[in-house]
Design an enzyme around this catalytic site. Sequence first.
Site, PDB file in Angstrom:
ATOM      1  N   HIS A 118     100.446  12.408 -84.333  1.00 12.45           N
ATOM      2  CA  HIS A 118      99.651  11.353 -84.969  1.00 12.45           C
ATOM      3  C   HIS A 118      98.238  11.447 -84.383  1.00 12.45           C
ATOM      4  O   HIS A 118      98.079  11.868 -83.238  1.00 12.45           O
ATOM      5  CB  HIS A 118     100.308  10.015 -84.611  1.00 12.45           C
ATOM      6  CG  HIS A 118      99.727   8.813 -85.278  1.00 12.45           C
ATOM      7  ND1 HIS A 118      98.555   8.229 -84.877  1.00 12.45           N
ATOM      8  CD2 HIS A 118     100.183   8.068 -86.316  1.00 12.45           C
ATOM      9  CE1 HIS A 118      98.314   7.169 -85.631  1.00 12.45           C
ATOM     10  NE2 HIS A 118      99.280   7.050 -86.513  1.00 12.45           N
ATOM     11  N   GLN A 198     107.418   6.319 -82.659  1.00 13.12           N
ATOM     12  CA  GLN A 198     108.449   6.410 -83.707  1.00 13.12           C
ATOM     13  C   GLN A 198     109.840   6.520 -83.105  1.00 13.12           C
ATOM     14  O   GLN A 198     110.817   6.071 -83.710  1.00 13.12           O
ATOM     15  CB  GLN A 198     108.190   7.623 -84.610  1.00 13.12           C
ATOM     16  CG  GLN A 198     106.923   7.531 -85.444  1.00 13.12           C
ATOM     17  CD  GLN A 198     106.924   6.402 -86.459  1.00 13.12           C
ATOM     18  OE1 GLN A 198     107.972   5.957 -86.922  1.00 13.12           O
ATOM     19  NE2 GLN A 198     105.753   5.911 -86.795  1.00 13.12           N
ATOM     20  N   LYS A 221     106.242  -1.676 -84.027  1.00 12.81           N
ATOM     21  CA  LYS A 221     107.146  -0.719 -84.686  1.00 12.81           C
ATOM     22  C   LYS A 221     108.594  -0.926 -84.256  1.00 12.81           C
ATOM     23  O   LYS A 221     109.493  -0.234 -84.733  1.00 12.81           O
ATOM     24  CB  LYS A 221     106.714   0.720 -84.372  1.00 12.81           C
ATOM     25  CG  LYS A 221     105.394   1.090 -85.051  1.00 12.81           C
ATOM     26  CD  LYS A 221     105.115   2.557 -84.925  1.00 12.81           C
ATOM     27  CE  LYS A 221     103.676   2.911 -85.172  1.00 12.81           C
ATOM     28  NZ  LYS A 221     103.270   2.900 -86.585  1.00 12.81           N
ATOM     29  N   CYS A 359      97.889   9.494 -91.131  1.00 13.50           N
ATOM     30  CA  CYS A 359      97.251   9.604 -89.801  1.00 13.50           C
ATOM     31  C   CYS A 359      97.679  10.881 -89.089  1.00 13.50           C
ATOM     32  O   CYS A 359      97.872  10.892 -87.862  1.00 13.50           O
ATOM     33  CB  CYS A 359      97.561   8.397 -88.922  1.00 13.50           C
ATOM     34  SG  CYS A 359      96.803   6.882 -89.480  1.00 13.50           S
TER      35      CYS A 359
HETATM   36  N1  PLP Z   1     102.027   7.707 -82.557  1.00 10.84           N
HETATM   37  C1  PLP Z   1     102.848   7.781 -83.609  1.00 10.84           C
HETATM   38  C2  PLP Z   1     103.875   8.868 -83.655  1.00 10.84           C
HETATM   39  C3  PLP Z   1     102.751   6.852 -84.636  1.00 10.84           C
HETATM   40  O1  PLP Z   1     103.573   6.933 -85.691  1.00 10.84           O
HETATM   41  C4  PLP Z   1     101.771   5.829 -84.550  1.00 10.84           C
HETATM   42  C5  PLP Z   1     101.604   4.863 -85.653  1.00 10.84           C
HETATM   43  O2  PLP Z   1     101.981   5.087 -86.766  1.00 10.84           O
HETATM   44  C6  PLP Z   1     100.951   5.782 -83.433  1.00 10.84           C
HETATM   45  C7  PLP Z   1     101.103   6.738 -82.455  1.00 10.84           C
HETATM   46  C8  PLP Z   1      99.905   4.735 -83.278  1.00 10.84           C
HETATM   47  O3  PLP Z   1     100.474   3.476 -83.095  1.00 10.84           O
HETATM   48  P1  PLP Z   1      99.576   2.176 -83.042  1.00 10.84           P
HETATM   49  O4  PLP Z   1      98.723   2.196 -84.280  1.00 10.84           O
HETATM   50  O5  PLP Z   1     100.556   1.060 -83.023  1.00 10.84           O
HETATM   51  O6  PLP Z   1      98.747   2.234 -81.798  1.00 10.84           O
END
Ligand code: PLP
Length: 402
Positions: A118, A198, A221, A359
């Site tokens: 991500h 995740q 999440k 993303c």
């Molecule tokens: N890492 C992964 C694998 C994600 O799926 C996400 C969000 O979709 C994030 C990081 C970022 O999470 P957050 O936006 O809650 O900081």
Amino acid sequence: MDIRSHFPILQQQIRSQPLVYLDNAATTQKPQCVIDTVNQLYTTLNANIHRGVHYLAEECTARYEAARGTVQRFINAQQNYEIIFTAGTTAGINLVANSFGNTFVHAGDEIIVSEMEHHSNLVPWQMLCERTGAVLRMLPFDDMGELDVEKLPALLSKKTKLLCVAAVSNVLGTVNPVAKIIAMAHSAGVPVLLDGAQGLQHSAADVQQLDCDFFVFSGHKIYAPTGIGVLYAKEKWLAAMPPYQGGGDMVKTVSFAQTTYADLPYKFEAGTANYVSAIGLGAAIEFLQTLGWDYIGEREQQLLRYATQQLQGIEGLQLFGTAAHKVGILSFLLHHLHPLDVGQILDQQGIAVRTGTLCAEPVMQHFGIAGMLRASLAFYNTEHEVDALVKGLLLAKKMLRA
Ligand code: PLP
């Protein structure tokens, strides 16, 4: 168990249709017990923590610290002060990239990330490399969406200062072999940051057993409120790392001549913490524990098998991410149709899916495409909802003349 009755939002109609919520990888819905916890806090208990001597302040502080203990037991950290409350996964990674990165990473050093990260677990490392002159190396994945772990030994060297990898890909659903990756990295003397954003939605994480050096996740999440997350780090790293942000609550003494910092974990919790959401996270964890990982895992795998079978039955649908070990994330394209157009037609049917680059633009680049659709499943979804998705996709095909 009528699991859906715990989630009031799932009971409503969207665009005169029953809501079919299939965007759980973006954020999960909240059970009534979490909503009640937050509501009760604001209704009867709200006061800033770690500051006041009055009843409300002391109660709120006690519940915030109790939530830290709940998180500690949930991921089996050795010490409660190894749990740092953050705003979320992104905030936790940026904390490490700045505090650990600015201290231990220098020009010519290397950071390894995987190709399926991500942006949250990629951009902070690119920024660190820009600041320091370090170099970013990439561990690729194959067309099934599985990391090419055999390529890791050739990437690891004396220059490697950190390896950063997601436990589960938010696009491909792949459950990465993190125990193996961590063991390989450690045998080369390289610490590992695990992005649990995740992973922790679908299965337990035991940070001592995994032996990861850093573990980050977001509350929203895992059925908790937004604006709260956790950075776990081994004590030896937290002790060696300087504070990331300065402000109230992270200091012992302050004068114009010199400031000394608070002990762990407060050294890394500057300013008023999101104590309401932290306490809400504690409530969400307790809710998950009453369900149990066995129930969650089995139900989600059942739904994943059904959804995969049903989607594969749609002519012209191409699935991305077919790893042997994956969670209920189904990313796909339908013929040549633009994901946004398909997503909007689904929305008209009350069906919520994610569209776009998710993303994770490097994953799109791997497949040579501009974007995807993603349906992501939680234990509260049903086969009936998967059927509604299939019906919606067939309608989209017809309307867009695929
Ligand atoms: N890492 C992964 C694998 C994600 O799926 C996400 C969000 O979709 C994030 C990081 C970022 O999470 P957050 O936006 O809650 O900081």
